[in-house]
Enzyme design. Structure first.
Site, PDB file in Angstrom:
ATOM      1  N   ASP A 234      44.760  37.659  49.507  1.00  0.00           N
ATOM      2  CA  ASP A 234      43.516  37.411  50.598  1.00  0.00           C
ATOM      3  C   ASP A 234      42.183  37.527  49.544  1.00  0.00           C
ATOM      4  O   ASP A 234      40.900  37.225  50.278  1.00  0.00           O
ATOM      5  CB  ASP A 234      43.545  38.215  51.668  1.00  0.00           C
ATOM      6  CG  ASP A 234      43.550  39.868  51.088  1.00  0.00           C
ATOM      7  OD1 ASP A 234      43.492  40.053  49.979  1.00  0.00           O
ATOM      8  OD2 ASP A 234      43.854  40.829  51.965  1.00  0.00           O
ATOM      9  N   SER A 235      42.460  37.815  48.332  1.00  0.00           N
ATOM     10  CA  SER A 235      40.971  37.437  47.792  1.00  0.00           C
ATOM     11  C   SER A 235      40.677  35.969  47.562  1.00  0.00           C
ATOM     12  O   SER A 235      39.607  35.731  47.065  1.00  0.00           O
ATOM     13  CB  SER A 235      41.291  38.035  45.999  1.00  0.00           C
ATOM     14  OG  SER A 235      42.406  37.414  45.585  1.00  0.00           O
TER      15      SER A 235
ATOM     16  N   ASP B  30      49.628  37.416  50.479  1.00  0.00           N
ATOM     17  CA  ASP B  30      48.958  38.503  51.421  1.00  0.00           C
ATOM     18  C   ASP B  30      49.004  38.568  52.904  1.00  0.00           C
ATOM     19  O   ASP B  30      48.518  37.322  53.308  1.00  0.00           O
ATOM     20  CB  ASP B  30      47.730  38.701  50.896  1.00  0.00           C
ATOM     21  CG  ASP B  30      47.389  39.694  49.865  1.00  0.00           C
ATOM     22  OD1 ASP B  30      48.208  40.572  49.643  1.00  0.00           O
ATOM     23  OD2 ASP B  30      46.558  39.742  49.070  1.00  0.00           O
TER      24      ASP B  30
ATOM     25  N   LYS C 163      52.807  40.827  50.910  1.00  0.00           N
ATOM     26  CA  LYS C 163      52.376  42.057  50.524  1.00  0.00           C
ATOM     27  C   LYS C 163      51.298  42.409  51.543  1.00  0.00           C
ATOM     28  O   LYS C 163      50.486  41.803  52.359  1.00  0.00           O
ATOM     29  CB  LYS C 163      51.567  41.712  49.085  1.00  0.00           C
ATOM     30  CG  LYS C 163      50.771  43.174  48.609  1.00  0.00           C
ATOM     31  CD  LYS C 163      50.288  42.794  47.304  1.00  0.00           C
ATOM     32  CE  LYS C 163      48.936  42.172  47.138  1.00  0.00           C
ATOM     33  NZ  LYS C 163      47.802  42.680  47.838  1.00  0.00           N
TER      34      LYS C 163
ATOM     35  N   GLU D  89      48.557  46.079  52.562  1.00  0.00           N
ATOM     36  CA  GLU D  89      47.894  47.245  51.689  1.00  0.00           C
ATOM     37  C   GLU D  89      47.956  48.606  52.568  1.00  0.00           C
ATOM     38  O   GLU D  89      48.222  48.601  53.846  1.00  0.00           O
ATOM     39  CB  GLU D  89      46.233  47.066  51.664  1.00  0.00           C
ATOM     40  CG  GLU D  89      45.987  45.722  51.115  1.00  0.00           C
ATOM     41  CD  GLU D  89      44.397  45.455  51.148  1.00  0.00           C
ATOM     42  OE1 GLU D  89      43.674  46.346  51.731  1.00  0.00           O
ATOM     43  OE2 GLU D  89      44.132  44.485  50.417  1.00  0.00           O
TER      44      GLU D  89
ATOM     45  N   GLU E   6      45.604  49.487  42.691  1.00  0.00           N
ATOM     46  CA  GLU E   6      44.396  48.950  42.143  1.00  0.00           C
ATOM     47  C   GLU E   6      43.235  50.108  42.071  1.00  0.00           C
ATOM     48  O   GLU E   6      43.130  51.022  42.881  1.00  0.00           O
ATOM     49  CB  GLU E   6      43.786  47.994  43.380  1.00  0.00           C
ATOM     50  CG  GLU E   6      42.451  47.434  42.994  1.00  0.00           C
ATOM     51  CD  GLU E   6      42.193  46.305  44.052  1.00  0.00           C
ATOM     52  OE1 GLU E   6      43.032  45.949  44.548  1.00  0.00           O
ATOM     53  OE2 GLU E   6      40.856  45.784  43.759  1.00  0.00           O
TER      54      GLU E   6
HETATM   55  O1  KIV Z   1      44.129  39.680  46.974  1.00  0.00           O
HETATM   56  C1  KIV Z   1      44.283  39.943  45.768  1.00  0.00           C
HETATM   57  O2  KIV Z   1      43.933  39.425  44.792  1.00  0.00           O
HETATM   58  C2  KIV Z   1      45.069  41.335  45.642  1.00  0.00           C
HETATM   59  C3  KIV Z   1      45.153  41.640  44.074  1.00  0.00           C
HETATM   60  C4  KIV Z   1      43.583  42.226  43.808  1.00  0.00           C
HETATM   61  C5  KIV Z   1      45.999  42.460  43.624  1.00  0.00           C
HETATM   62  O3  KIV Z   1      45.559  41.871  46.451  1.00  0.00           O
END
Ligand code: KIV
Length: 253
Positions: A34-35, A73, A103, A105, A171
């Site tokens: 989600d980055s 994510d 994934k 968090e 992280e």
């Molecule tokens: O969204 C992302 O890029 C991440 C990484 C920082 C692991 O979760």
């Protein structure tokens, strides 16, 4: 790879051409993070990213990944309200997006979510330490510095493993804490800003390529300055058009 003691990488990918490059380089795992929000979509964090945006980018990456495992994510808001909502979102990422794994968090209620997801056929990756979806509570600070927080992080990682997680991202945690977690788990840890002792390392591709406009975190390394190379190429194109050097006969019909 963990069993063989081989360190591996995961990289973020948000689009098709990039996925084909990473796949050709032999990167075993692509993360549609989600980055995408703060690296591609111009948001100032990952918080505004929507499920539809994640689906759009996940499907493009999946079309470019011939052999890499694609992890997507779950964006903020899709699994915080209830396990059922999270399962629906995960199913969409796998069914419509084509992701191989999802994934999410944190721990606490997320552990139960992980357990249900795995039981329903969704490989699950955890993410502990600095969890960017909680930036409004945590900021972008190193986590697990004091003993209590470190103990909690080890316990959370164990709980995710016990729930069936395939791996845990760590992280922005101290290197020694990441070592402890890595030794405590039989599933691989993947570190970002977590020192050298994790089983794998993940970076945001735009940090590695020098392609972002926001400040690069200390833990990231620029392997190339693609922003400078792009600027140069675009300026050269403009100059050649202005000078009448482009298009030449070889570009004309
Ligand atoms: O969204 C992302 O890029 C991440 C990484 C920082 C692991 O979760």
């Amino acid at each position: 790879m963990k069993e063989r003691g081989e360190r591996f990488v995961m990289l973020t990918a948000y689009d098709h051409p990039t996925a084909t490059v990473l796949d050709a380089a032999g990167v075993p795992m692509l993360l549609v993070g989600d980055s995408v929000g703060d690296n591609v979509l111009g948001y100032d964090s990952t918080v505004p990213v929507t499920l539809d945006e994640m689906l759009h980018h996940t499907a493009a990456v999946v079309r470019g990944a011939a052999r890499a495992v694609v992890v997507a994510d779950l964006p903020f808001g899709t699994y915080q309200v209830s396990v059922d909502e999270g399962l629906h979102a995960g199913i969409r990422l796998m069914k419509e997006g084509g992701a191989n794994a999802i994934k999410a968090e944190g721990a606490g209620p997320v552990v139960e979510f992980a357990r249900r997801a795995v039981a329903m056929g969704m490989p699950f990756m955890g993410h502990l330490g600095l969890t960017p979806q909680s930036v409004n509570q945590l900021g972008y600070r190193v986590q697990g510095r004091d003993d209590q927080a470190a103990e909690r992080l080890v316990a959370d990682a164990r709980a995710l493993e016990e729930a069936g997680a395939l791996s845990v991202v760590l992280e922005a945690v101290p290197a020694e804490l990441a070592r402890r977690v890595t030794e405590a788990l039989s599933i691989p840890t993947i570190g970002i800003g977590a020192g050298p002792h994790t089983d794998g390392q993940v970076l945001v591709l735009h940090d590695l390529l020098g392609l972002n406009t926001r400040p690069t975190p200390r833990f990231a390394k620029h392997y190339v300055d693609l922003r400078a190379a792009m600027l140069d190429a675009v300026k050269t194109f403009q100059a050649e058009v202005a000078d009448g050097d482009f298009p030449g006969p070889e570009h004309s019909y």
